[in-house]
Design a protein around this motif. Structure first.
Motif, mmCIF file in Angstrom:
data_model
loop_
_atom_site.group_PDB
_atom_site.id
_atom_site.type_symbol
_atom_site.label_atom_id
_atom_site.label_comp_id
_atom_site.label_asym_id
_atom_site.label_seq_id
_atom_site.Cartn_x
_atom_site.Cartn_y
_atom_site.Cartn_z
ATOM 1 N N MET A 300 16.462 -46.421 25.454
ATOM 2 C CA MET A 300 17.544 -45.574 24.964
ATOM 3 C C MET A 300 18.626 -46.395 24.266
ATOM 4 N N SER A 301 18.854 -47.636 24.728
ATOM 5 C CA SER A 301 19.882 -48.478 24.112
ATOM 6 C C SER A 301 19.469 -48.975 22.736
ATOM 7 N N LEU A 302 18.229 -48.713 22.339
ATOM 8 C CA LEU A 302 17.755 -49.088 21.003
ATOM 9 C C LEU A 302 17.737 -47.898 20.044
ATOM 10 N N THR A 303 18.047 -46.714 20.553
ATOM 11 C CA THR A 303 18.043 -45.508 19.721
ATOM 12 C C THR A 303 19.451 -45.211 19.216
ATOM 13 N N CYS A 365 12.507 -55.250 21.859
ATOM 14 C CA CYS A 365 13.205 -54.806 20.646
ATOM 15 C C CYS A 365 12.272 -54.792 19.440
ATOM 16 N N LEU A 366 11.600 -55.911 19.213
ATOM 17 C CA LEU A 366 10.739 -56.026 18.031
ATOM 18 C C LEU A 366 9.492 -55.151 18.163
ATOM 19 N N GLY A 367 8.921 -55.098 19.380
ATOM 20 C CA GLY A 367 7.743 -54.264 19.592
ATOM 21 C C GLY A 367 8.056 -52.794 19.379
ATOM 22 N N PHE A 368 9.207 -52.343 19.903
ATOM 23 C CA PHE A 368 9.605 -50.948 19.738
ATOM 24 C C PHE A 368 9.868 -50.639 18.266
ATOM 25 N N HIS A 369 10.513 -51.564 17.564
ATOM 26 C CA HIS A 369 10.776 -51.365 16.135
ATOM 27 C C HIS A 369 9.461 -51.186 15.372
ATOM 28 N N ASN A 370 8.482 -52.055 15.642
ATOM 29 C CA ASN A 370 7.195 -51.960 14.947
ATOM 30 C C ASN A 370 6.468 -50.660 15.299
ATOM 31 N N ASP A 371 6.549 -50.231 16.566
ATOM 32 C CA ASP A 371 5.901 -48.983 16.985
ATOM 33 C C ASP A 371 6.515 -47.779 16.268
ATOM 34 N N VAL A 372 7.839 -47.812 16.090
ATOM 35 C CA VAL A 372 8.521 -46.697 15.423
ATOM 36 C C VAL A 372 8.128 -46.645 13.949
ATOM 37 N N ILE A 392 15.771 -44.403 14.044
ATOM 38 C CA ILE A 392 15.501 -45.217 15.227
ATOM 39 C C ILE A 392 15.133 -46.638 14.829
ATOM 40 N N ALA A 393 14.339 -46.772 13.756
ATOM 41 C CA ALA A 393 13.930 -48.101 13.296
ATOM 42 C C ALA A 393 15.151 -48.933 12.896
ATOM 43 N N ILE A 394 16.077 -48.303 12.191
ATOM 44 C CA ILE A 394 17.300 -49.009 11.783
ATOM 45 C C ILE A 394 18.139 -49.361 13.007
ATOM 46 N N SER A 395 18.272 -48.406 13.921
ATOM 47 C CA SER A 395 19.075 -48.626 15.122
ATOM 48 C C SER A 395 18.500 -49.747 15.984
ATOM 49 N N SER A 396 17.174 -49.760 16.170
ATOM 50 C CA SER A 396 16.554 -50.787 17.010
ATOM 51 C C SER A 396 16.721 -52.171 16.401
ATOM 52 N N LEU A 397 16.645 -52.250 15.056
ATOM 53 C CA LEU A 397 16.828 -53.532 14.377
ATOM 54 C C LEU A 397 18.281 -54.001 14.482
ATOM 55 N N CYS A 398 19.210 -53.072 14.360
ATOM 56 C CA CYS A 398 20.632 -53.402 14.496
ATOM 57 C C CYS A 398 20.933 -53.882 15.915
ATOM 58 N N SER A 399 20.336 -53.219 16.906
ATOM 59 C CA SER A 399 20.542 -53.624 18.289
ATOM 60 C C SER A 399 20.008 -55.017 18.529
#
Length: 405
Positions: A300-303, A365-372, A392-399
């Motif tokens: 959730m902290s990556l969204t 972080c990186l795995g979730f970004h790639n999955d999204v 979400i992809a932008i948010s996860s990368l920013c996080s």
């Protein structure tokens, strides 16, 4: 035989003790200042007209304890009720919390000391049923989820008239919704009164000051989503650091980064002096969550702070809806009732990324970004899911950049 004589005398002593009226010791802090909670106080009174327990729920630091203490003080002053305030630890079960009750005369009404926790709990229940005076027991910060056996224990508490129980918790404890009071943010006027109270000792003489800074205060309150404790802390920060409201807003507008100055605050009737970040970390301690719940909080902290659809989140993380709902029910996650989108309060969002035991790892972080990014290709262009995946992809990368770069 001296042994037989003294044992008989001791048995007689316990028989006499059982005839002594049992009363609880009165334990209640001073009346706390309270603003704009008349609806909640009225609702507690309505529940107590036909039931002996009520549960106040809400996110940490929103004001649950203050409501409970204000109601207790009112009962004591107006009707002479006996009050006990028990501050629960994260590790407390229902039995260990109840075992903290203090009686004026004695706490165990049996000839022999209870052999186990269950016997001790049953003895306390027996004592409570014998109380003569109307009594209110506050179980403050009781966030423990009840097991099946503990629900049976809870049923025993409900048969302890004239003793009433007022419980503050992030959980609804799976009880009847008619017994639950949800604590929402204060209205604007009450928030301003709260801020004034903590900003100046003689705030009535500074009305021009607040009138001229209304826009700054509105922005500040919006930034922290009208979080009650946070607003009190910011008022104290302004005094401690000699900062204007505009300066504080500029300082925390970027990821809620706060000065490390120590602030005096009373939380759950316990005075403490620490930095705002340390105080918030204690309030939003996730150590009591399960591993799966902690994992959900990391994702959730990556969204985006604006929210994500619960269906899409479930698909992207493989966490079940029931697990997600459990965090909604315990006020860790906020859900929009109309759109079913879920999000974190910005304070929780920031704390999750700062704490060592909750911070998402580099790999996550990186795995979730790639999955999204991969999932986005499965949805039609310009669909809700496609745009949400992009956000979400932008948010996860920013996080990831905020945490590790």
């Amino acid at each position: 035989n001296p042994i037989i004589f003294y044992r008989s005398l001791l048995a007689l002593f316990y028989d006499v003790l059982r005839l002594v009226p049992i009363s609880l010791r009165h334990i209640l802090p001073n009346t706390p200042p309270i603003f704009g909670r008349e609806n909640e106080l009225k609702r507690i009174g309505e529940i107590f007209t036909s039931n002996n327990y009520a549960i106040i729920t809400g996110i940490g630091g929103i004001g649950k304890s203050y409501i409970a203490l204000a109601y207790a003080n009112r009962l004591n002053k107006e009707s002479g009720w006996v009050i006990q305030h028990i501050i629960c630890e994260n590790s407390d079960t229902l039995r260990t919390a109840i075992s903290k009750l203090q009686f004026d005369n004695f706490s165990v009404n049996t000839k022999t000391k209870p052999k186990n926790e269950e016997d001790n709990f049953d003895c306390i229940i027996t004592n409570l049923k014998k109380c003569i005076n109307p009594t209110l027991i506050i179980l403050d910060n009781f966030n423990h989820s009840l097991t099946l056996n503990e629900r049976k224990d809870f049923e025993k508490l409900k048969n302890c008239d004239p003793v009433h129980f007022l419980i503050t918790s992030r959980n609804t404890l799976n009880q009847n919704k008619q017994h639950i009071i949800h604590t929402l943010p204060l209205d604007d006027d009450s928030l301003l009164m709260l801020y004034k109270y903590h900003r100046f000792e003689d705030f009535a003489e500074h009305y021009d000051y607040f009138d001229s800074r209304k826009n700054d205060l509105d922005k500040l309150f919006t930034l922290v989503e009208k979080h009650t404790l946070m607003i009190a802390l910011l008022a104290k920060l302004a005094v401690r650091c000699s900062l204007s409201e505009a300066s504080i807003y500029e300082l925390i507008n970027d990821n809620l980064k706060l000065p490390s100055e120590e602030i005096n605050i009373t939380k759950d009737s316990m005075p403490t002096e620490n930095s705002i970040n340390v105080i918030l970390k204690k309030i939003f301690d996730i150590s009591q969550l399960t591993d799966n719940q902690k994992s959900i909080m990391r994702y959730m902290s990556l969204t985006p702070l604006t929210g994500v659809g619960i269906d899409l989140f479930e698909e992207l993380t493989s966490h079940s809806r029931n697990e997600i709902r459990s965090l909604v029910n315990s006020c860790w996650i906020i859900q929009n009732e109309e759109t079913f989108e879920i999000r974190l309060h910005p304070l929780v969002y920031n704390i999750i990324q700062e704490l060592d035991d909750s911070r998402p790892s580099r790999e996550l972080c990186l795995g979730f970004h790639n999955d999204v990014v991969t999932a986005q290709d499965r949805f039609p262009n310009n669909s809700y899911e496609w745009h949400m995946c992009e956000r979400i992809a932008i948010s996860s990368l920013c996080s990831f950049n905020d945490i590790y770069i």
